[in-house]
Design an enzyme around this catalytic site. Structure first.
Site, mmCIF file in Angstrom:
data_model
loop_
_atom_site.group_PDB
_atom_site.id
_atom_site.type_symbol
_atom_site.label_atom_id
_atom_site.label_comp_id
_atom_site.label_asym_id
_atom_site.label_seq_id
_atom_site.Cartn_x
_atom_site.Cartn_y
_atom_site.Cartn_z
ATOM 1 N N MET A 16 -9.252 7.803 -0.769
ATOM 2 C CA MET A 16 -10.140 8.172 0.358
ATOM 3 C C MET A 16 -10.665 9.577 0.134
ATOM 4 O O MET A 16 -9.912 10.465 -0.278
ATOM 5 C CB MET A 16 -9.361 8.134 1.673
ATOM 6 N N ASP A 63 -4.839 3.508 -2.145
ATOM 7 C CA ASP A 63 -5.991 3.790 -1.288
ATOM 8 C C ASP A 63 -6.564 5.156 -1.618
ATOM 9 O O ASP A 63 -5.971 6.185 -1.293
ATOM 10 C CB ASP A 63 -5.553 3.755 0.186
ATOM 11 N N MET A 88 -12.204 3.910 -1.106
ATOM 12 C CA MET A 88 -12.919 4.152 0.154
ATOM 13 C C MET A 88 -13.601 5.504 0.015
ATOM 14 O O MET A 88 -13.196 6.509 0.600
ATOM 15 C CB MET A 88 -11.924 4.125 1.323
ATOM 16 N N HIS A 107 -8.206 0.735 -4.347
ATOM 17 C CA HIS A 107 -9.144 0.475 -3.256
ATOM 18 C C HIS A 107 -9.894 1.767 -2.994
ATOM 19 O O HIS A 107 -9.344 2.712 -2.422
ATOM 20 C CB HIS A 107 -8.348 0.005 -2.030
ATOM 21 N N ASP A 135 -6.636 -6.575 4.184
ATOM 22 C CA ASP A 135 -6.048 -5.235 4.137
ATOM 23 C C ASP A 135 -6.157 -4.580 5.506
ATOM 24 O O ASP A 135 -7.259 -4.367 6.015
ATOM 25 C CB ASP A 135 -6.797 -4.414 3.069
ATOM 26 N N SER A 156 0.852 -1.197 0.000
ATOM 27 C CA SER A 156 0.000 0.000 0.000
ATOM 28 C C SER A 156 0.882 1.240 0.000
ATOM 29 O O SER A 156 1.631 1.491 0.949
ATOM 30 C CB SER A 156 -0.902 0.017 1.227
ATOM 31 N N MET A 208 -11.535 -6.089 5.137
ATOM 32 C CA MET A 208 -10.745 -5.144 5.930
ATOM 33 C C MET A 208 -10.407 -5.776 7.274
ATOM 34 O O MET A 208 -11.291 -6.275 7.972
ATOM 35 C CB MET A 208 -11.522 -3.849 6.171
ATOM 36 N N HIS A 238 -1.012 -1.256 -4.258
ATOM 37 C CA HIS A 238 -2.326 -0.964 -3.680
ATOM 38 C C HIS A 238 -2.452 0.542 -3.481
ATOM 39 O O HIS A 238 -1.644 1.160 -2.769
ATOM 40 C CB HIS A 238 -2.447 -1.714 -2.354
HETATM 41 C C1 DX5 Z 1 -6.543 1.422 5.355
HETATM 42 C C2 DX5 Z 1 -6.066 1.100 3.963
HETATM 43 C C3 DX5 Z 1 -4.937 0.155 3.937
HETATM 44 C C4 DX5 Z 1 -3.686 0.669 4.618
HETATM 45 C C5 DX5 Z 1 -2.896 -0.502 5.051
HETATM 46 O O1 DX5 Z 1 -7.786 2.014 5.296
HETATM 47 O O2 DX5 Z 1 -7.110 0.523 3.172
HETATM 48 O O3 DX5 Z 1 -4.636 -0.250 2.610
HETATM 49 O O4 DX5 Z 1 -2.900 1.474 3.811
HETATM 50 O O5 DX5 Z 1 -1.794 -0.028 5.772
HETATM 51 P P1 DX5 Z 1 -1.123 -0.933 6.914
HETATM 52 O O6 DX5 Z 1 -0.592 -2.160 6.242
HETATM 53 O O7 DX5 Z 1 -0.049 -0.047 7.448
HETATM 54 O O8 DX5 Z 1 -2.203 -1.254 7.896
HETATM 55 ZN ZN ZN Z 2 -6.518 -0.394 1.228
#
Ligand code: DX5
Ligand code: ZN
Length: 220
Positions: A36, A34, A67, A65, A174, A8, A136, A32
């Site tokens: 958001m 993220d 969110m 991903h 994740d 990520s 998750m 990956h």
């Molecule tokens: C959290 C994200 C994850 C996050 C994982 O909401 O979806 O992908 O970046 O990071 P670690 O591995 O540090 O928990």
């Molecule tokens: Zn993620």
């Protein structure tokens, strides 16, 4: 399905994103990303313009991903831009079947994300519409949180459901995946592992990916 590792970039240095992605090129299966929106989760990261730039700059396939609220509106553009995989959240999608089909029609793998407190059984009938189920293992929004062991029974149940339906859907975990937790997740049946802090917090991110992969393979 062999073990796959998806670092990520949320835990990478955003000012040096291309270099951070290059650090795991040839070692990671996916990157990956993220996305958001500060509505679905209480954090704001990056969006389509950055993903489009990354797609030009890196060779590793991108695992988006989302969110975000209203993934039905935004997800297709990530697939059309060339992301290899696009995951929407079941808690946010209003028309998940239509959106998953649109993602596939645009040439990407379609993923469905499930938060820690959302049961997975309700989505058994959707499995034929999916290429990946993302469970998750932290509350979404931030990197570096503690892995929630309370989700492990759900990982096992999801593995059983997937196997019952032919086993072709990938099962991604994740959140909080690290050297301390990846074996438990692999033993429970996950096959795609997102790791942020455990990769980008390491001295040598590529070596961290290799170590995580070896641990997951050993645990299965
Ligand atoms: C959290 C994200 C994850 C996050 C994982 O909401 O979806 O992908 O970046 O990071 P670690 O591995 O540090 O928990
Ligand atoms: Zn993620």
């Amino acid at each position: 399905m062999p073990v796959q590792i998806s670092p990520s970039i949320l835990s990478a240095d955003f000012a040096r994103l291309a270099d951070e992605c290059a650090a795991v090129a040839g070692t990671a299966d996916w990157l990956h990303v993220d996305v958001m929106d500060n509505h679905f989760v209480p954090n704001l990261t990056l969006g389509l313009p950055v993903v489009e730039s990354l797609l030009k700059a890196v060779s590793t396939p991108i695992d988006c991903h989302l969110m975000i609220e209203d993934p039905d509106r935004w997800a297709p553009a990530y697939a059309e831009a060339g992301a290899g995989s696009v995951t929407i959240h079941v808690e946010a999608a209003k028309a998940p079947i239509r959106t998953l089909r649109t993602i596939r029609a645009a040439g990407a793998r379609a993923g469905l994300g499930v938060n820690p407190a959302t049961p997975v059984e309700a989505f058994e009938d959707l499995l034929p519409e999916l290429d990946m189920l993302l469970l998750m293992t932290v509350e979404p929004g931030f990197g570096g949180q503690r892995f929630l062991d309370v989700v492990l029974p759900k990982v096992r149940r999801a593995r059983e459901l997937i196997d019952k339906h032919g086993g072709s859907v990938w099962l991604q975990v994740d959140g909080g995946v690290s050297a301390e937790t990846i074996e438990r997740a692999a033993e429970a049946g996950a096959d795609v592992f997102v790791a942020g802090n455990a990769v980008y917090g390491a001295q040598d991110p590529a070596q961290a990916v290799r170590n995580l992969r070896a641990q997951a393979e050993g645990a299965r």
